[in-house]
Design an enzyme around this catalytic site. Sequence first.
Site, mmCIF file in Angstrom:
data_model
loop_
_atom_site.group_PDB
_atom_site.id
_atom_site.type_symbol
_atom_site.label_atom_id
_atom_site.label_comp_id
_atom_site.label_asym_id
_atom_site.label_seq_id
_atom_site.Cartn_x
_atom_site.Cartn_y
_atom_site.Cartn_z
ATOM 1 N N CYS A 140 0.809 -1.225 0.000
ATOM 2 C CA CYS A 140 0.000 0.000 0.000
ATOM 3 C C CYS A 140 0.838 1.269 0.000
ATOM 4 C CB CYS A 140 -0.904 0.026 1.233
ATOM 5 S SG CYS A 140 -2.466 -0.826 1.029
ATOM 6 N N SER A 141 1.937 1.258 0.736
ATOM 7 C CA SER A 141 2.708 2.487 0.923
ATOM 8 C C SER A 141 3.583 2.827 -0.274
ATOM 9 C CB SER A 141 3.571 2.385 2.186
ATOM 10 O OG SER A 141 4.471 1.296 2.089
ATOM 11 N N UNK A 142 3.538 2.006 -1.319
ATOM 12 C CA UNK A 142 4.330 2.272 -2.525
ATOM 13 C C UNK A 142 3.450 2.959 -3.564
ATOM 14 N N PRO A 143 3.626 4.265 -3.793
ATOM 15 C CA PRO A 143 2.744 5.017 -4.695
ATOM 16 C C PRO A 143 2.645 4.469 -6.119
ATOM 17 C CG PRO A 143 3.965 6.528 -3.309
ATOM 18 C CD PRO A 143 4.543 5.164 -3.071
#
EC number: 1.21.99.4
Length: 259
Positions: free
Chosen positions: A131-134
């Site tokens: 999730c935290s990887u754009p």
Amino acid sequence: MHNLLEIKIIRFLRNVFYFLHVLFNECLDTLKAYYKRWRGMKSEKPLDPSSRRARIIQATGVDLSRDPAMQSLRGVYHMAKSILYADVLRTAVRGGNAPNSSLVNYRTKEKCNILDFMKPGRPLVVNFGSCSUPPFMASFEIFSRIIDSYHERADFLTVYIEEAHSSDLWALKNNKYSIPSHITFEDRMEAAAIFKKSVSFECAFAVDTMKDETNLSYGALPERTAIILDGKVQYIGGIGPFNYDLVELEKELIAVLKK
């Protein structure tokens, strides 16, 4: 044929060159921005809504090219970790046997292996990320379209791995997904649940173990793609975020389907 050590040395040197290239371009862009502000020059042209950068900003709130975390010493360290360390350790190589690494099936919560999702004669397309990887989140709509287009001839698997930009280690400014590092497997499952609610997709979904076996086997950090056919790696995508390319993935899948 190169032996394994030679392959790893060649890969390491190639990745060092790539890392320095990325670092140089990031520094150059920063200097250009400072120069324009110093000279009182007009800001850059309006962003093309269809561009990769615009999609990332819209989906996650993050502008990677302007984010302080990407230009910090910590950013340099984490980029080196993913580009130099994780990729050199991977054992998945094009034309080689696909590592049958351990996972947990998100739906059943049972232990499994990556090749359990493979069917004879059908390509297995794997998408690794968090999730935290754009770029991973912003591109998932494209991956869903690929699934819709080829699901009758290929199988698809999404694997949730460690956070690329955890809120406690390498947080990005304005990131819509603020998730801390996974300390326990329950933490990772909770993060996977957030991902499942955030995007729409129709394919198998699995979660990497806390030993990060699949992540390390495929060099998946921060995000990556792969195509497996009958136990062999047909394609291993470039290192994210800059070489994470779903257009290339689709072209490679078409080529595999023609075999």
